[in-house]
Design a protein around this motif. Sequence first.
Motif, short mmCIF file in Angstrom:
data_model
loop_
_atom_site.label_atom_id
_atom_site.label_comp_id
_atom_site.label_asym_id
_atom_site.label_seq_id
_atom_site.Cartn_x
_atom_site.Cartn_y
_atom_site.Cartn_z
N GLY A 128 -8.47 16.87 -15.28
CA GLY A 128 -9.85 16.41 -15.13
C GLY A 128 -10.04 14.93 -15.43
O GLY A 128 -11.16 14.45 -15.52
N GLU A 129 -8.94 14.18 -15.57
CA GLU A 129 -9.07 12.72 -15.71
C GLU A 129 -9.11 12.09 -14.32
O GLU A 129 -8.65 12.69 -13.35
CB GLU A 129 -7.88 12.13 -16.49
N TYR A 130 -9.64 10.87 -14.29
CA TYR A 130 -9.76 10.17 -13.02
C TYR A 130 -9.10 8.80 -13.11
O TYR A 130 -9.29 8.08 -14.09
CB TYR A 130 -11.23 10.00 -12.62
N ILE A 131 -8.32 8.46 -12.10
CA ILE A 131 -7.74 7.13 -11.98
C ILE A 131 -8.49 6.44 -10.84
O ILE A 131 -8.52 6.96 -9.72
CB ILE A 131 -6.24 7.20 -11.67
N THR A 132 -9.12 5.31 -11.14
CA THR A 132 -9.88 4.62 -10.10
C THR A 132 -9.15 3.36 -9.69
O THR A 132 -8.67 2.60 -10.54
CB THR A 132 -11.29 4.24 -10.61
N VAL A 133 -9.05 3.17 -8.40
CA VAL A 133 -8.43 1.97 -7.84
C VAL A 133 -9.52 1.23 -7.07
O VAL A 133 -9.87 1.61 -5.94
CB VAL A 133 -7.25 2.32 -6.92
N ILE A 134 -10.10 0.23 -7.70
CA ILE A 134 -11.25 -0.50 -7.16
C ILE A 134 -10.93 -1.99 -7.22
O ILE A 134 -10.55 -2.51 -8.27
CB ILE A 134 -12.53 -0.17 -7.95
N ASP A 135 -11.05 -2.65 -6.09
CA ASP A 135 -10.74 -4.08 -5.99
C ASP A 135 -12.05 -4.87 -6.16
O ASP A 135 -12.83 -4.99 -5.23
CB ASP A 135 -10.12 -4.36 -4.61
N ASP A 136 -12.28 -5.37 -7.37
CA ASP A 136 -13.55 -6.06 -7.64
C ASP A 136 -13.38 -7.58 -7.70
O ASP A 136 -14.20 -8.27 -8.28
CB ASP A 136 -14.18 -5.53 -8.94
#
Length: 261
Positions: A128-136
């Motif tokens: 239930g963990e989340y890895i986010t890959v977001i290019d900010d």
Amino acid sequence: MRVIDAVTEAAPGSANEDLWLVGGDWALVLDGAGRYPGETGGCIHPITWVVARLGENLAKNLNGRSADRLADLVHDAVSATMRDHGLTCDLTDPLSPGAACAVVRHTGSHIEWLVVADCAVVVEQPGGEYITVIDDRVDRLPDAPVTDGAVKTYRPEFVATVRNKPGGFWVLGAVPEAAEHALTGSLPAAGVRRILLCSDGISRLAERYGWTWSAIFEQFDSTNAEGLVRAVRVAEQNDPNPGRWRGKRHDDATAVVLNAR
Ligand SMILES: [Zn+2]
């Protein structure tokens, strides 16, 4: 990988410059980078054409070159798209049209991703963990002058100095080397339950409106992908001060949710 559900919807009153595609072991989302008012970007083609060409060239490479690095496939898809423009367009224009992109691929043992600009990959893990890959990077430009209007924007003259440049931000379209500046990574497939690929028209639920990724997946579980778009539109309509954000009040919204196996 199997698509559980997917949706793409234009911002109200405009053409959809987003696109999603899936193959046997990959999926991608593209989000066309709109033109600046009064600027052609040196290209006669609509943004939707650029997005469609990028999508087709990426799909061809993903289908045919599964042993190659993702960044190499993306690099070559940009080169092929540049050739598709023909002689009518000047792709040295720093505002030449392009797109944000998120790609995932199942290698047999691993889930790999590549993200550039305003698209995101969110990996849901079995615990239930989340890895986010977001290019900010476009939001973290040093000393960026922001223009206030109906919404905040960057001036085209400023964008021309930082777009597809080291220390600036990258989009896919006219600079193949942008692929080497994408965010890339991988995880053993056993550590992945589901994967969300989306354009920033969806990720703004988290980035603007404070939703957790857990809440976004719960919304998906109860209403499917279409419900994510509805949630975005409700949040946008109820935004007390849309002028506080840099970027459009409404944007094209695309979400693809995949099972890892
Ligand atoms: Zn063109």
